[in-house]
Scaffold this motif. Structure first.
Motif, short mmCIF file in Angstrom:
data_model
loop_
_atom_site.label_atom_id
_atom_site.label_comp_id
_atom_site.label_asym_id
_atom_site.label_seq_id
_atom_site.Cartn_x
_atom_site.Cartn_y
_atom_site.Cartn_z
N PHE A 1 0.82 -1.21 0.00
CA PHE A 1 0.00 0.00 0.00
C PHE A 1 0.86 1.26 0.00
O PHE A 1 0.45 2.32 0.48
N GLY A 2 2.05 1.14 -0.59
CA GLY A 2 2.94 2.29 -0.70
C GLY A 2 3.80 2.46 0.53
O GLY A 2 3.63 1.79 1.55
N PRO A 3 4.77 3.39 0.45
CA PRO A 3 5.65 3.64 1.60
C PRO A 3 4.86 4.01 2.84
O PRO A 3 3.97 4.87 2.78
N ASP A 4 5.16 3.34 3.95
CA ASP A 4 4.47 3.61 5.22
C ASP A 4 2.95 3.48 5.08
O ASP A 4 2.19 4.19 5.76
N ASP A 5 2.51 2.58 4.19
CA ASP A 5 1.07 2.34 3.98
C ASP A 5 0.33 3.62 3.61
O ASP A 5 -0.80 3.87 4.03
N ARG A 6 0.96 4.41 2.77
CA ARG A 6 0.42 5.71 2.39
C ARG A 6 -1.01 5.62 1.85
O ARG A 6 -1.83 6.51 2.10
N TYR A 7 -1.31 4.56 1.10
CA TYR A 7 -2.61 4.48 0.43
C TYR A 7 -3.60 3.56 1.15
O TYR A 7 -4.72 3.38 0.66
N LEU A 8 -3.20 2.99 2.27
CA LEU A 8 -4.04 1.98 2.91
C LEU A 8 -5.39 2.53 3.36
O LEU A 8 -6.44 1.96 3.02
N GLU A 9 -5.40 3.59 4.11
CA GLU A 9 -6.66 4.11 4.65
C GLU A 9 -7.63 4.51 3.54
O GLU A 9 -8.82 4.17 3.58
N ALA A 10 -7.11 5.20 2.52
CA ALA A 10 -7.97 5.63 1.41
C ALA A 10 -8.45 4.44 0.58
O ALA A 10 -9.59 4.44 0.08
N ALA A 11 -7.60 3.42 0.44
CA ALA A 11 -7.99 2.24 -0.33
C ALA A 11 -9.10 1.48 0.37
O ALA A 11 -10.05 1.00 -0.27
#
Length: 233
Positions: free
Chosen positions: A139-149
């Motif tokens: 989900f990208g560096p440091d889970d950058r996109y996790l919450e939005a995904a």
């Protein structure tokens, strides 16, 4: 329809009635490459694939599992051509997002996820997916996109475009297997447990089938629903 003595279907999360044996459709995509790696099946034959879908359906199998990256849509289109010939409510259609980003910065950008789903629905010739899986844990560096995904996936669910949400795992991102030394790779089981807790999926998919049985301990348990089937890619 189903064959005599066929195992009984089970009603699982989202009210989906699923035969214990599912149809894995990775090979239907044919030869292909993604992320600079070969990931297709050079021996695939479209006519044979169609016959296989028809025969499996005749024997009672109703779950068909694919992904947007299998043949970059080719697997989905073969399935769509078949499912258009049978009543929609007699099949459970499952696909995945996360390995095919197109021209987007990342496959889990919310806008990219929506575009991929729209294409998947068009390929499968349906107005909804029964199960939509997060295909990988990047989900990208440091889970950058996790919450939005996660928010995007739940929005798709509320809109009726997706019935249930799934997570594949434990799974190591494809390129990591060839670019990172074994002793430097993260714990994929801990990663899987973390994501399952964040996403709270309706379904979990684990790599377990007649040809590739697991060689490692089962993933840590979570409060999410039990695995949908013994087939995941």
């Amino acid at each position: 329809m189903s064959a005599p003595n066929s195992p009984a279907r089970r009603t699982l999360a989202g009210g989906l009635s699923v035969h214990p044996i599912g149809i894995g459709a990775w090979a239907l995509g044919g030869p292909d490459h993604n992320l600079g790696l070969p990931m297709g099946w050079s021996t695939a034959d479209d006519a044979a694939s169609r016959r296989g879908l028809e025969r499996a359906y005749e024997l009672g199998a109703n779950l068909i599992d694919t992904a947007d990256v299998y043949g970059h849509g080719h697997s989905e289109r073969i399935i769509g051509d078949f499912t258009a010939t049978v009543p929609r409510d007699t099949v459970v259609l499952s696909s995945k997002v996360g390995y095919h980003r197109g021209t987007a910065r990342h496959a889990y950008l919310p806008s990219a996820m929506r575009r991929q789903l729209e294409t998947t629905l068009e390929n499968l010739r349906t107005d909804r997916l029964d199960i939509y899986f997060f295909h990988n844990a990047d989900f990208g560096p440091d889970d950058r996109y996790l919450e939005a995904a996660i928010a995007q996936m739940r929005d798709l669910q509320r809109e009726g475009l997706v019935t249930a949400v799934g997570v594949r795992g434990p799974h190591r991102y494809a390129t990591e297997r060839v670019t990172v030394a074994k002793d430097q790779r993260g714990d994929k089981y801990a990663r899987f447990a973390h994501l399952a807790e964040q996403i709270r999926p309706d379904y979990l998919a684990a790599r377990y089938n007649a040809l590739t049985r697991p060689r490692q301990p089962a993933a840590p348990t979570s409060s999410a629903s039990p695995p949908l089937s013994a087939r995941a890619c």
